[in-house]
Design an enzyme around this catalytic site. Structure first.
Site, PDB file in Angstrom:
ATOM      1  N   ASP A  13     -14.665  -5.548 -32.427  1.00 47.90           N
ATOM      2  CA  ASP A  13     -14.170  -4.435 -32.068  1.00 47.90           C
ATOM      3  C   ASP A  13     -13.826  -3.408 -32.879  1.00 47.90           C
ATOM      4  O   ASP A  13     -13.039  -2.599 -32.479  1.00 47.90           O
ATOM      5  CB  ASP A  13     -13.205  -4.584 -30.733  1.00 47.90           C
ATOM      6  CG  ASP A  13     -13.772  -5.754 -29.710  1.00 47.90           C
ATOM      7  OD1 ASP A  13     -14.791  -5.544 -29.340  1.00 47.90           O
ATOM      8  OD2 ASP A  13     -12.998  -6.504 -29.400  1.00 47.90           O
ATOM      9  N   LYS A  16     -17.871  -1.089 -35.397  1.00 50.78           N
ATOM     10  CA  LYS A  16     -19.075  -1.050 -36.489  1.00 50.78           C
ATOM     11  C   LYS A  16     -20.148  -0.160 -35.975  1.00 50.78           C
ATOM     12  O   LYS A  16     -20.815   0.240 -36.894  1.00 50.78           O
ATOM     13  CB  LYS A  16     -19.475  -2.353 -36.366  1.00 50.78           C
ATOM     14  CG  LYS A  16     -18.397  -3.597 -37.189  1.00 50.78           C
ATOM     15  CD  LYS A  16     -19.170  -5.103 -36.842  1.00 50.78           C
ATOM     16  CE  LYS A  16     -18.927  -5.429 -35.425  1.00 50.78           C
ATOM     17  NZ  LYS A  16     -17.474  -5.658 -34.844  1.00 50.78           N
ATOM     18  N   GLY A  40     -20.460  -5.579 -27.895  1.00 50.70           N
ATOM     19  CA  GLY A  40     -20.925  -4.469 -27.057  1.00 50.70           C
ATOM     20  C   GLY A  40     -20.153  -3.303 -27.657  1.00 50.70           C
ATOM     21  O   GLY A  40     -19.113  -3.405 -28.368  1.00 50.70           O
ATOM     22  N   HIS A  41     -21.008  -2.214 -27.959  1.00 57.49           N
ATOM     23  CA  HIS A  41     -20.103  -0.762 -28.273  1.00 57.49           C
ATOM     24  C   HIS A  41     -20.481   0.234 -27.529  1.00 57.49           C
ATOM     25  O   HIS A  41     -21.754   0.252 -26.989  1.00 57.49           O
ATOM     26  CB  HIS A  41     -20.474  -0.459 -29.729  1.00 57.49           C
ATOM     27  CG  HIS A  41     -21.453  -1.216 -30.588  1.00 57.49           C
ATOM     28  ND1 HIS A  41     -21.117  -2.499 -31.347  1.00 57.49           N
ATOM     29  CD2 HIS A  41     -22.636  -1.035 -30.595  1.00 57.49           C
ATOM     30  CE1 HIS A  41     -22.124  -2.578 -31.916  1.00 57.49           C
ATOM     31  NE2 HIS A  41     -23.356  -1.984 -31.188  1.00 57.49           N
ATOM     32  N   GLN A 226     -19.304  -9.045 -33.634  1.00 59.22           N
ATOM     33  CA  GLN A 226     -17.861  -9.850 -33.500  1.00 59.22           C
ATOM     34  C   GLN A 226     -17.402  -9.403 -34.982  1.00 59.22           C
ATOM     35  O   GLN A 226     -17.362  -8.250 -35.381  1.00 59.22           O
ATOM     36  CB  GLN A 226     -17.973 -11.175 -33.462  1.00 59.22           C
ATOM     37  CG  GLN A 226     -18.464 -11.431 -32.050  1.00 59.22           C
ATOM     38  CD  GLN A 226     -19.957 -11.535 -31.787  1.00 59.22           C
ATOM     39  OE1 GLN A 226     -20.837 -12.159 -32.372  1.00 59.22           O
ATOM     40  NE2 GLN A 226     -20.363 -10.833 -30.454  1.00 59.22           N
TER      41      GLN A 226
HETATM   42  P1  IMP Z   1     -17.830 -16.115 -27.126  1.00 54.42           P
HETATM   43  O1  IMP Z   1     -18.527 -15.419 -28.291  1.00 54.42           O
HETATM   44  O2  IMP Z   1     -18.111 -15.304 -25.641  1.00 54.42           O
HETATM   45  O3  IMP Z   1     -17.942 -17.487 -26.968  1.00 54.42           O
HETATM   46  O4  IMP Z   1     -16.385 -15.922 -27.166  1.00 54.42           O
HETATM   47  C1  IMP Z   1     -15.548 -16.563 -28.378  1.00 54.42           C
HETATM   48  C2  IMP Z   1     -14.104 -15.766 -28.655  1.00 54.42           C
HETATM   49  O5  IMP Z   1     -15.104 -14.498 -29.343  1.00 54.42           O
HETATM   50  C3  IMP Z   1     -13.569 -15.312 -27.598  1.00 54.42           C
HETATM   51  O6  IMP Z   1     -12.244 -14.987 -27.882  1.00 54.42           O
HETATM   52  C4  IMP Z   1     -14.245 -13.679 -27.363  1.00 54.42           C
HETATM   53  O7  IMP Z   1     -13.214 -13.084 -26.801  1.00 54.42           O
HETATM   54  C5  IMP Z   1     -14.568 -13.359 -28.634  1.00 54.42           C
HETATM   55  N1  IMP Z   1     -15.602 -12.406 -28.996  1.00 54.42           N
HETATM   56  C6  IMP Z   1     -16.825 -12.817 -28.794  1.00 54.42           C
HETATM   57  N2  IMP Z   1     -17.671 -11.523 -28.757  1.00 54.42           N
HETATM   58  C7  IMP Z   1     -16.454 -10.454 -29.139  1.00 54.42           C
HETATM   59  C8  IMP Z   1     -16.721  -9.160 -29.524  1.00 54.42           C
HETATM   60  O8  IMP Z   1     -17.741  -8.333 -29.504  1.00 54.42           O
HETATM   61  N3  IMP Z   1     -15.656  -8.512 -29.520  1.00 54.42           N
HETATM   62  C9  IMP Z   1     -14.190  -8.963 -29.713  1.00 54.42           C
HETATM   63  N4  IMP Z   1     -14.359 -10.452 -29.633  1.00 54.42           N
HETATM   64  C10 IMP Z   1     -15.578 -10.973 -29.130  1.00 54.42           C
END
Ligand code: IMP
Length: 426
Positions: A13, A16, A40-41, A226
């Site tokens: 977040d 990017k 997501g952005h 991420q």
């Molecule tokens: P997952 O990717 O859904 O398996 O989540 C694993 C961890 O990554 C969790 O703490 C999510 O909140 C975090 N996470 C996954 N995608 C994002 C993102 O795009 N931004 C921020 N945190 C993310």
């Protein structure tokens, strides 16, 4: 010509999308190389909000082709919805503008059920996933149980894989996870038939497309999703996502010679946020953190969850610079710090009575680390109409300079708001 990778230097977040949107103006290809619709952005273009989850931000620039490389996981239903949503907003997606690697692994309904059912039984020890089935889809990929996008073209094969998988997953969901989810192979196959029609026209060979662009001396921009500290190998494990988020993975995912990379740009906020569980040394549970959340509108794009907020952590950022090979930094949301009389920067931690300057490998140790802060004077001016580095208040300039110096990186740019004109390249 430049091959540039943009990665998040914190826990995701970082903004990017804004940086990629800016750089995409002068590029031939934008390639997303990992993650799925957990990312997501929201971009603001001409005053209109556009939410992107899987499709690279480059899609908003005319003439730019966007690719999803093999390391991305795609939920076909969510992907079709995203394409349709963009079309409703006047952004037409076609195979001319977007290509998907045939090797991409699909996220299927049972992956989402596994993700949420596992989280449900991890009492007091949740990972805080986005519930989009990301982890289970990557698990199936490495267990060689996955379904790839190209498999949609071989329906007989698909029928046998899905039948076997549905039987196995139903049993596991019920007996091991005590979940009430139950899937029918027929229903999944019916959806995949529709997905095949919609998605197969987008299938491409990403590695060959890149070779072609490299051969023409074209420009390629890789868009990370991420952030570094969510990397499955180097992040704050197990509170990470299930892919490698580091710049180096772009080469593996898209299939090209890593020596081609010219520049790696890291994006970080002027402070720090984290969504989901896991250690976060500079988290501020007091008034400062709350102010950052409200002013910065720190709520997740995908799940709407409030983000945890705190001061910039240079110890963690130093690790991000090293792991990725970041040469240049973009510092986003500088405007959010307006009004703080003092700005804090974590420059080391105390752990077991010793001062350390490296993020510990164990997440238990990261959770116990107490940040040591340097303080700088803040600024009170509203920055939203600033359009150049020179227009910044002296203390904001100094903040950018200090961060760049301590991390040994050039400051490539900064942002002071969500719209395109508010991303400023130094
Ligand atoms: P997952 O990717 O859904 O398996 O989540 C694993 C961890 O990554 C969790 O703490 C999510 O909140 C975090 N996470 C996954 N995608 C994002 C993102 O795009 N931004 C921020 N945190 C993310």
């Amino acid at each position: 010509m430049p091959i540039v990778i943009v990665v998040g230097a914190q826990w995701g977040d970082e903004g990017k999308g804004k940086v990629v949107d800016y750089l995409a103006e002068k590029t031939d290809l934008v390639v997303r190389f990992q993650g799925g619709n957990n990312a997501g952005h929201t971009l603001v273009v001409d005053g209109k909000k556009v939410a992107l989850k899987l499709i690279p931000s480059g899609i908003l620039r005319n003439g730019v082709r966007c690719l999803l490389a093999s390391g991305v996981v795609v939920d076909p239903i969510a992907f079709i919805q995203e394409i349709d949503e963009l079309s409703r907003n006047g952004i037409t997606i076609s195979p001319k503008r977007l290509g998907l690697a045939g090797e991409i692994q699909l996220i299927l309904p049972y992956h989402k059920a596994l993700d949420t059912s596992r989280e449900a039984i991890r009492e007091g020890d949740k990972l805080g996933t986005t519930g989009r089935g990301i982890g289970p889809a990557y698990e199936d990929a490495v267990s060689r149980l996955g379904v790839r996008l190209i498999d949609l073209a071989s329906f007989q094969y698909l029928e046998s894989v899905i039948a076997r998988q549905v039987e196995e997953k139903n049993r596991y969901l019920k007996s091991v996870l005590g979940s009430s989810f139950e899937f029918s192979a027929e229903a999944i196959l019916a959806d995949l038939k529709i997905a095949a029609e919609r998605l197969l026209p987008y299938v491409t060979n990403v590695s060959l497309e890149l070779e072609d662009v490299f051969g023409r001396n074209g420009d390629v921009l890789f868009e990370g999703a991420q952030g570094t500290l969510l990397d499955v190998s180097h992040g704050t494990y197990p509170y990470v996502t299930s892919s490698n988020t580091l710049a180096g993975f772009a080469s593996v995912s898209a299939g090209f010679d890593p020596r081609r990379i010219d520049r790696i740009i890291g994006v970080c906020k002027a402070y720090c946020t984290r969504v989901g569980e896991g250690p976060f040394p500079t988290q501020d549970n007091g008034a400062d953190g709350e102010l950052m959340r409200q002013v910065g509108q720190e709520f997740g794009t995908v799940t709407g969850r409030p983000r945890r907020c705190g001061w910039l952590d240079l110890v963690a950022l130093k690790k991000a610079v090293r792991l990725n090979g970041i040469d240049q930094l973009v510092i986003t949301k500088l405007d959010v710090l307006s009004g703080f009389a003092t700005i804090k920067l974590a420059v080391s931690y105390m752990l077991d009575g010793k001062e350390i300057s490296e993020l510990p490998i164990s997440s238990f140790d990261v959770a116990r680390a107490i940040p040591c802060y340097d303080e700088m004077p803040g600024w009170s001016e509203d920055l939203s109409s600033v359009r150049s580095f020179d227009e910044l208040p002296i203390t904001a300039k100094e903040f950018l300079r200090v961060v760049g110096k301590l991390l040994n990186c050039d400051i490539f740019g900064f942002s002071i708001g969500p719209s395109r004109e508010q991303t400023i390249i130094v």
